[in-house]
Design a protein around this motif. Structure first.
Motif, PDB file in Angstrom:
ATOM      1  N   LEU A  39      -7.487  28.574  73.300  1.00 54.34           N
ATOM      2  CA  LEU A  39      -7.079  28.014  74.591  1.00 54.34           C
ATOM      3  C   LEU A  39      -7.425  28.963  75.734  1.00 54.34           C
ATOM      4  O   LEU A  39      -7.910  28.529  76.795  1.00 54.34           O
ATOM      5  CB  LEU A  39      -5.574  27.720  74.582  1.00 54.34           C
ATOM      6  CG  LEU A  39      -5.001  27.102  75.864  1.00 54.34           C
ATOM      7  CD1 LEU A  39      -5.664  25.754  76.146  1.00 54.34           C
ATOM      8  CD2 LEU A  39      -3.489  26.951  75.763  1.00 54.34           C
ATOM      9  N   LEU A  40      -7.185  30.263  75.537  1.00 48.65           N
ATOM     10  CA  LEU A  40      -7.545  31.247  76.560  1.00 48.65           C
ATOM     11  C   LEU A  40      -9.042  31.248  76.821  1.00 48.65           C
ATOM     12  O   LEU A  40      -9.489  31.345  77.976  1.00 48.65           O
ATOM     13  CB  LEU A  40      -7.080  32.642  76.134  1.00 48.65           C
ATOM     14  CG  LEU A  40      -5.582  32.934  76.234  1.00 48.65           C
ATOM     15  CD1 LEU A  40      -5.271  34.309  75.652  1.00 48.65           C
ATOM     16  CD2 LEU A  40      -5.113  32.849  77.682  1.00 48.65           C
ATOM     17  N   LEU A  41      -9.824  31.155  75.753  1.00 45.85           N
ATOM     18  CA  LEU A  41     -11.277  31.113  75.919  1.00 45.85           C
ATOM     19  C   LEU A  41     -11.687  29.882  76.715  1.00 45.85           C
ATOM     20  O   LEU A  41     -12.519  29.955  77.634  1.00 45.85           O
ATOM     21  CB  LEU A  41     -11.945  31.113  74.551  1.00 45.85           C
ATOM     22  CG  LEU A  41     -13.467  31.245  74.492  1.00 45.85           C
ATOM     23  CD1 LEU A  41     -13.885  31.904  73.177  1.00 45.85           C
ATOM     24  CD2 LEU A  41     -14.147  29.885  74.608  1.00 45.85           C
ATOM     25  N   LEU A  42     -11.098  28.749  76.377  1.00 49.09           N
ATOM     26  CA  LEU A  42     -11.420  27.490  77.062  1.00 49.09           C
ATOM     27  C   LEU A  42     -11.059  27.560  78.539  1.00 49.09           C
ATOM     28  O   LEU A  42     -11.837  27.155  79.413  1.00 49.09           O
ATOM     29  CB  LEU A  42     -10.675  26.339  76.383  1.00 49.09           C
ATOM     30  CG  LEU A  42     -10.916  24.927  76.911  1.00 49.09           C
ATOM     31  CD1 LEU A  42     -12.385  24.548  76.793  1.00 49.09           C
ATOM     32  CD2 LEU A  42     -10.057  23.928  76.139  1.00 49.09           C
ATOM     33  N   LEU A  43      -9.876  28.104  78.848  1.00 44.89           N
ATOM     34  CA  LEU A  43      -9.437  28.215  80.242  1.00 44.89           C
ATOM     35  C   LEU A  43     -10.289  29.216  81.011  1.00 44.89           C
ATOM     36  O   LEU A  43     -10.594  29.008  82.188  1.00 44.89           O
ATOM     37  CB  LEU A  43      -7.962  28.619  80.282  1.00 44.89           C
ATOM     38  CG  LEU A  43      -6.956  27.583  79.772  1.00 44.89           C
ATOM     39  CD1 LEU A  43      -5.556  28.170  79.775  1.00 44.89           C
ATOM     40  CD2 LEU A  43      -7.009  26.309  80.604  1.00 44.89           C
ATOM     41  N   ALA A  44     -10.664  30.304  80.347  1.00 38.80           N
ATOM     42  CA  ALA A  44     -11.483  31.322  81.014  1.00 38.80           C
ATOM     43  C   ALA A  44     -12.839  30.763  81.404  1.00 38.80           C
ATOM     44  O   ALA A  44     -13.329  30.993  82.518  1.00 38.80           O
ATOM     45  CB  ALA A  44     -11.646  32.537  80.099  1.00 38.80           C
ATOM     46  N   VAL A  45     -13.464  30.024  80.506  1.00 35.23           N
ATOM     47  CA  VAL A  45     -14.773  29.439  80.801  1.00 35.23           C
ATOM     48  C   VAL A  45     -14.654  28.392  81.900  1.00 35.23           C
ATOM     49  O   VAL A  45     -15.514  28.312  82.791  1.00 35.23           O
ATOM     50  CB  VAL A  45     -15.380  28.812  79.528  1.00 35.23           C
ATOM     51  CG1 VAL A  45     -16.647  28.042  79.862  1.00 35.23           C
ATOM     52  CG2 VAL A  45     -15.675  29.890  78.489  1.00 35.23           C
TER      53      VAL A  45
END
Length: 318
Positions: A39-45
């Motif tokens: 989820l963090l990766l998705l939000l960061a991108v």
């Protein structure tokens, strides 16, 4: 789906890990790490314009798919362990099989697309932005979804023609298609052929594409004169191939050997690897070792810091 004595089958019984409460804390921790990391990766991108490139676009898609992939099976398993309940309805089992195959196939296809993206970036760097244009990226993503849904429908709908025996016990923590087929009283030849067909088309062919892409990548890397550049490139590709090998090795091994072996324990252990461990490692291997992703994550987390932390600094500046 009816039982072998022509009575309606009310439910299946999932036996994997249900009598081992120790696994509840272990799998809950792994699921939370998987969910949070992806989820963090998705939000960061999504929040960083510097990451709006083909590579990170596909990484974001992979993270979303991994969240859905693990959420298809793990919450039900955790509920069964906590409540010591084993039943799952036939409708629930059929739905779990459908979504499990959809997201599993999506993982396969996205890994292939990502390998192709790296192949173009390393082997054809001057034409990268022309080849990997936004239209092609969207087409590859949507095409992966459509192909995965069709493949899952082929395998799932053929289950409706089967009748099942009175023994409805699945020695697994989710409704794994090969294990469900073993419980059928009617002929499963058509189902087995469909499973092998879908596995070859959506498993073996994409894996061949990945191996071909990385063989070309390694060939290009060997031409790099800088030893440091070679090491960095080989390290990154090696990490990617490790995850690919882990996912494909366990996943294809389970499905291709299901008809030839009666050992459910081996299948259970392998399934844990590609349904829990691999999605959990993906954020770390694909992104957290990347400098741009670390910067994006830092910016994302800094926005989550309470405003009260920044107020004294603002006052002192004034």
């Amino acid at each position: 789906m009816e039982s072998g004595n022509q009575t309606r089958a009310a439910h299946f019984l999932l036996l994997g890990f249900t009598e081992k409460p120790f696994f509840f804390g272990l799998f809950l921790s792994m699921y939370l790490v998987t969910f949070t990391g992806n989820l963090l990766l998705l939000l960061a991108v999504s929040s960083d314009s510097h990451l709006h490139t083909p590579m990170y676009f596909f990484l974001a898609n992979l993270s979303f798919v991994d969240i859905c992939f693990t959420s298809t099976t793990i919450p039900k398993m955790l509920w069964n362990i906590q409540t010591q309940r084993k039943p799952i309805t036939c409708a629930g089992c059929l739905s779990q099989i459908f979504f499990f195959i959809v997201f599993g196939c999506l993982d396969n296809l996205l890994l292939t697309v990502m390998a192709y993206d790296r192949f173009v970036a390393i082997c054809h760097p001057l034409h990268y932005m022309v080849i990997m244009n936004p239209q092609l990226c969207r087409l590859l993503a949507v095409g992966s979804w459509c192909i995965s849904v069709v493949g899952s429908l082929l395998e799932t709908l053929t289950l409706l023609r089967l009748s099942f025996c009175t023994n409805m016990e699945i020695p697994h923590f989710f409704c794994d298609l090969p294990e469900v087929l073993k419980l059928a009283c009617s002929d499963t030849f058509v189902n087995t052929m469909v499973v092998y067909f879908v596995t070859i088309v959506l498993g073996v062919f994409p894996l061949s594409g990945i191996l071909f892409s990385y063989s070309q990548i390694f060939s290009s890397i060997l031409k790099i004169s800088s030893a440091r550049g070679k090491y960095k490139a080989f390290s990154t590709c090696g990490s990617h191939l490790s995850v690919v090998s882990l996912f494909y090795g366990t996943g294809l091994g389970v499905y291709l050997s299901s008809a030839a072996t009666s050992s459910s324990r081996t299948s259970l252990v392998a399934s844990v690897m590609y349904t829990i461990v691999t999605p959990m490692l993906n954020p770390f291997i694909y992104s957290l070792r990347n400098r741009d992703m670390k910067v994006a994550l830092g910016r994302l987390l800094s926005r989550a810091v309470p405003l009260s932390v920044g107020e004294p600094l603002q006052d002192s500046h004034e």
